[in-house]
Design an enzyme around this catalytic site. Structure first.
Site, PDB file in Angstrom:
ATOM      1  N   HIS A 307       0.904  -1.139  -0.109  1.00  0.00           N
ATOM      2  CA  HIS A 307       0.124   0.038   0.190  1.00  0.00           C
ATOM      3  C   HIS A 307       0.842   1.203  -0.139  1.00  0.00           C
ATOM      4  CE1 HIS A 307      -3.837   2.227   1.249  1.00  0.00           C
ATOM      5  NE2 HIS A 307      -2.975   2.849   1.437  1.00  0.00           N
ATOM      6  N   HIS A 350      -0.946   1.716  11.752  1.00  0.00           N
ATOM      7  CA  HIS A 350       0.341   2.309  11.863  1.00  0.00           C
ATOM      8  C   HIS A 350       0.176   3.293  12.833  1.00  0.00           C
ATOM      9  CE1 HIS A 350      -2.157   4.966   9.260  1.00  0.00           C
ATOM     10  NE2 HIS A 350      -1.185   5.959   9.493  1.00  0.00           N
ATOM     11  N   GLU A 356      -3.068  13.595  12.089  1.00  0.00           N
ATOM     12  CA  GLU A 356      -4.070  13.156  11.016  1.00  0.00           C
ATOM     13  C   GLU A 356      -5.561  13.910  11.541  1.00  0.00           C
ATOM     14  OE1 GLU A 356      -3.946   9.203   9.710  1.00  0.00           O
ATOM     15  OE2 GLU A 356      -1.614   9.258   9.491  1.00  0.00           O
ATOM     16  N   HIS A 380      -6.685  11.611  14.680  1.00  0.00           N
ATOM     17  CA  HIS A 380      -5.661  10.443  15.250  1.00  0.00           C
ATOM     18  C   HIS A 380      -4.514  11.550  15.333  1.00  0.00           C
ATOM     19  CE1 HIS A 380      -8.180   7.553  12.525  1.00  0.00           C
ATOM     20  NE2 HIS A 380      -8.554   7.873  13.740  1.00  0.00           N
ATOM     21  N   HIS A 386      -3.799   3.608  14.946  1.00  0.00           N
ATOM     22  CA  HIS A 386      -4.984   3.671  14.207  1.00  0.00           C
ATOM     23  C   HIS A 386      -4.854   2.948  12.747  1.00  0.00           C
ATOM     24  CE1 HIS A 386      -2.619   7.284  13.002  1.00  0.00           C
ATOM     25  NE2 HIS A 386      -3.167   7.020  11.740  1.00  0.00           N
TER      26      HIS A 386
END
Length: 454
Positions: A307, A350, A356, A380, A386
């Site tokens: 990803h 992560h 964020e 977060h 999260h």
């Protein structure tokens, strides 16, 4: 009375940080001189600087304005402006919890809002979290706005930072000293510090909601593409700045009265003016507001394995002095093909060194299809783990790895910052918080570990 710069309601100049020249009256721009002894039409020359005078030419930001009256003209001192959510600089002790907010109610008359309860963009600006200090030009603030009336005869000028506005519901007309921009949901716009603006509504819009990020550091720029090459992500040609237009004085002096609200050191102040601040007849320079259509963002994605990091979805960024360390990245997650081999495709679990703050404009976010709603938000914080909720994890680990068109019709975004943010008192309102967030998203995870089954 307003004089339009063209026969259409809105026209734009294109190209990111280009040097533009535009005039609402022929010959209003002086030829060959920035500040002549006498300007055409009896205008006043005024420079607006966005960077230090001595910055290298490639990064110097400034614009010359030719206006009917100097912007210094106002009556009386600046007085505190009463804001319904108290001081915008207010913050409270902040836990490192993962947080999610329900959509803020839109103040619609007849639906819990009485006639005459006017809430414009300034009064409807609700700070959720912030970091840093405007006086040191370092930090950010995140807001959600709701409003049910335009900023009629009111303008806002922000000395603290640049505003990035993300409409979620209702179409905005953002009127600035350089001209007006139509900004519906699916678009974003930036109004830099020191530029007066009003947020009004497009025809048919009676109430609005959306998000704002304020950056105290430098100014937004498009990121370098590096190994991506010459094309991809946001292209400079798709950023649009308004052409010149101006408000002329009305015959009755009483109709010219204007309230100018200044945001300064985290607080709001107001003063009275006998004329509109939108009296710029011509301007030239590279320091101007802009809008961008998120449909034009060219998503770059993995087609082999793993990803990609979310920075691959960065539209614009504000960098700190440390290379690669962003005061703010504006990141957009929109519909795209997901093609990868032997790969967990949603955002992975992560713990990040960045903060964020996420919002949803429309549709469903692929990592949390339930509970994260348009008009809502999540935070977060740096150091708080999260990732996808249990439903997204289950779907991702049991689906066939075939090419998949994800997030169809959805637009989610993230304000990502290297700063650790404090919550506002407003953000901890239990009526706004989704108190079941962490339990519903991650509580159902169980251990699947079996040492006998490699």
């Amino acid at each position: 009375m307003a004089a339009a710069a063209s026969s259409t309601e809105f026209e734009y100049l294109t190209g990111f940080n280009n040097h533009f020249a535009t005039e609402a009256l022929p010959g209003a721009l002086p030829k060959g001189k920035n500040s002549p002894q006498n300007c055409p039409y009896g205008l006043y020359a005024e420079q607006l600087s966005g960077t230090a005078f001595t910055r290298p030419r490639a990064t110097n930001r400034r614009t010359w304005l030719y206006r009917i009256r100097p912007s210094v003209c106002h009556s009386g001192p600046f007085l505190p402006y009463p804001h319904p959510t108290a001081a915008l600089s207010e913050s409270v002790p902040t836990p490192p919890s993962q947080l999610r907010w329900k959509p803020l109610p839109i103040p619609i008359v007849g639906e819990g809002v009485s006639e005459g309860e006017g809430i414009d963009f300034v009064r409807g600006l609700n700070k959720m979290a912030s970091a840093g200090e405007p006086s040191m030009k370092a930090g950010v603030a995140f807001y959600i706005y709701t409003a049910n009336e335009p900023m009629t005869r009111t303008a806002l000028k922000n000395a603290d930072g640049d505003f990035l506005i993300v409409p979620q519901s209702g179409e905005l007309i953002v009127k600035t000293e350089m001209g007006s921009m139509h900004v519906p949901p699916g678009f974003i716009c930036v109004v830099q510090r020191g530029i007066a603006f009003s947020v009004n509504f497009a025809e048919g819009t009676t109430a609005v909601r959306g998000y704002v990020c304020e950056v105290y550091d430098g100014h937004f720029e498009i990121p370098d593409l590096g190994p991506i090459g010459a094309n991809g992500l946001a292209n400079p040609r798709d950023f649009e700045s308004p052409v010149a237009a101006y408000d002329a004085d009305a015959e009755d002096p009483a109709d010219n009265a204007f309230v100018v609200v200044h945001k300064f050191l985290g607080a709001l102040y107001e003063t009275q003016a006998s004329h509109s601040p939108f009296n710029v007849v011509a301007w030239h320079g590279n320091y101007a507001p802009w809008r961008y259509n998120l449909d034009n963002f060219n998503v770059i994605n993995s087609v082999s394995f793993d990803h990609p990091d979310p920075c691959i979805f960065t539209v614009v960024t504000v960098q700190t002095a440390e290379p690669g360390r962003a005061a703010l990245d504006f990141v957009v997650f929109k519909e795209r093909w997901s093609v990868a081999t032997d790969t967990f495709r949603p955002p992975y679990f992560h713990t990040n060194c960045m903060t964020e703050f996420m919002g949803l404009i429309t549709g469903r976010y692929d990592a949390k299809e339930e509970g994260f709603l348009p008009g809502g938000a999540s935070l977060h914080s740096a150091g708080s783990a999260h990732g996808p909720d249990v439903d997204a994890f289950t779907k991702a680990t049991t689906s066939d790895l075939t090419p998949d068109f994800i997030s169809e019709g959805a637009i989610a975004f993230m304000f990502e910052s290297c700063y650790l943010t404090h919550l506002s008192k407003f953000a901890l309102d239990e009526n706004l918080l989704d108190t079941s967030y962490t339990e519903s998203a991650w509580g159902p995870f169980e251990s699947n570990f079996d040492p006998t089954k490699p």
